[in-house]
Design a protein around this motif. Structure first.
Motif, mmCIF file in Angstrom:
data_model
loop_
_atom_site.group_PDB
_atom_site.id
_atom_site.type_symbol
_atom_site.label_atom_id
_atom_site.label_comp_id
_atom_site.label_asym_id
_atom_site.label_seq_id
_atom_site.Cartn_x
_atom_site.Cartn_y
_atom_site.Cartn_z
ATOM 1 N N PRO A 87 -8.155 2.038 -5.663
ATOM 2 C CA PRO A 87 -8.450 2.845 -6.304
ATOM 3 C C PRO A 87 -9.011 4.309 -5.712
ATOM 4 O O PRO A 87 -10.631 3.254 -5.939
ATOM 5 C CB PRO A 87 -8.848 2.482 -7.529
ATOM 6 C CG PRO A 87 -8.451 1.281 -7.398
ATOM 7 C CD PRO A 87 -8.716 0.442 -5.948
ATOM 8 N N SER A 88 -8.969 5.346 -6.396
ATOM 9 C CA SER A 88 -10.043 6.447 -6.059
ATOM 10 C C SER A 88 -9.975 7.312 -7.156
ATOM 11 O O SER A 88 -8.246 6.964 -7.437
ATOM 12 C CB SER A 88 -10.899 7.011 -4.992
ATOM 13 O OG SER A 88 -9.032 7.700 -4.314
ATOM 14 N N GLU A 89 -10.049 8.628 -7.236
ATOM 15 C CA GLU A 89 -9.845 9.651 -7.566
ATOM 16 C C GLU A 89 -8.480 10.473 -7.731
ATOM 17 O O GLU A 89 -7.921 11.066 -8.414
ATOM 18 C CB GLU A 89 -10.692 10.915 -8.280
ATOM 19 C CG GLU A 89 -11.140 10.206 -9.138
ATOM 20 C CD GLU A 89 -12.459 11.392 -9.054
ATOM 21 O OE1 GLU A 89 -12.315 12.191 -8.156
ATOM 22 O OE2 GLU A 89 -13.921 11.121 -9.582
ATOM 23 N N LYS A 90 -8.022 9.888 -6.291
ATOM 24 C CA LYS A 90 -6.801 11.122 -5.536
ATOM 25 C C LYS A 90 -5.919 9.922 -4.934
ATOM 26 O O LYS A 90 -5.365 10.510 -4.501
ATOM 27 C CB LYS A 90 -7.289 11.953 -3.926
ATOM 28 C CG LYS A 90 -8.110 12.900 -4.989
ATOM 29 C CD LYS A 90 -8.450 13.499 -2.857
ATOM 30 C CE LYS A 90 -9.728 14.245 -3.732
ATOM 31 N NZ LYS A 90 -9.768 15.364 -2.080
ATOM 32 N N TYR A 91 -6.111 8.468 -4.937
ATOM 33 C CA TYR A 91 -5.017 7.527 -4.733
ATOM 34 C C TYR A 91 -5.115 6.218 -6.229
ATOM 35 O O TYR A 91 -6.065 5.697 -5.916
ATOM 36 C CB TYR A 91 -5.596 6.898 -3.258
ATOM 37 C CG TYR A 91 -4.911 5.754 -2.556
ATOM 38 C CD1 TYR A 91 -3.890 5.996 -2.286
ATOM 39 C CD2 TYR A 91 -5.215 4.529 -2.504
ATOM 40 C CE1 TYR A 91 -2.652 6.165 -1.048
ATOM 41 C CE2 TYR A 91 -4.629 3.731 -2.082
ATOM 42 C CZ TYR A 91 -3.557 3.609 -1.629
ATOM 43 O OH TYR A 91 -2.477 3.048 -1.193
#
Length: 210
Positions: free
Chosen positions: A25-29
């Motif tokens: 997980p990330s800020e965009k995904y």
């Protein structure tokens, strides 16, 4: 997972089979969170329905693990197929790898995006793929699918060895991935034949002008 479930039979412990599928997980995904449980434990999933994908009627503990395995088999199997064909093209000639990029841009441009993203990431992980495909092969023992996975094991063993010893196959794959990215980015959204010189394919194969 079914074996782990049996360890808690006769207790009040409810067992949920849960996994993340996708990239970290990330800020965009946001990866997919999948949950499954046996019918007698399914009430434990109710509090998680808002944040996870819950399997439908008839599902059981172990279904999430099976989904993870089959998803991984498809994605990593595709990577193995990409690798084998890129190296086969290069074995014919470097010009053939150039033509392969062009032909994929025309026929299967989405493959270029996948190659550009997945091939470079494979190099340091290939040895792990060997172990995973050994598990896949064991899970389908006695079927024709086992031979497919055994072939993939050999491909990833070759990549792992080439990466460790910095053999030329690694350079071939990295160069192809870079060309795939360049072609993908320059032709994103193009349908039909990309904006290349029409004589390109003939020239890289030594066929001259159209």
């Amino acid at each position: 997972m079914r074996k782990m479930k049996r360890m808690f039979e006769g207790t009040r412990i409810k067992v949920i089979d849960g996994l993340l599928i996708g990239e970290p997980p990330s800020e965009k995904y946001n990866p997919g969170l999948y949950l499954s449980a046996d019918p007698e434990d399914s009430a434990a999933l109710d509090d998680l329905v808002g944040i996870a994908t819950r399997f439908g009627e008839g599902s059981k503990c172990g279904d999430t693990s099976a989904t993870k395995m089959t998803n991984s088999g498809i994605v990593k199997g595709a990577i193995g197929l990409f690798v084998s064909m890129i190296l086969a093209a290069n074995a014919s000639s470097p010009a053939t790898t150039d033509a392969l990029v062009h032909s994929l841009c025309i026929s299967q441009p989405a493959f270029l995006d996948q190659i550009a993203r997945l091939i470079p990431d494979l190099m340091p992980k290939a040895y792990r793929f060997v172990g995973e495909f050994e598990e896949f092969a064991e899970s389908v023992a006695g079927t024709e699918c086992r031979e497919v996975y055994e072939g993939m094991i050999k491909i990833f063993e070759k990549v792992a060895e080439a990466h460790e010893n910095q053999e030329k196959d690694i350079n071939v794959l990295i160069k192809f991935a870079a060309e795939a990215q360049r072609s993908w980015e320059s032709n994103t959204g193009v349908t039909g034949e990309p904006e290349h010189d029409k004589s390109y394919l003939y020239s890289v194969l030594g066929g001259g002008e159209l």
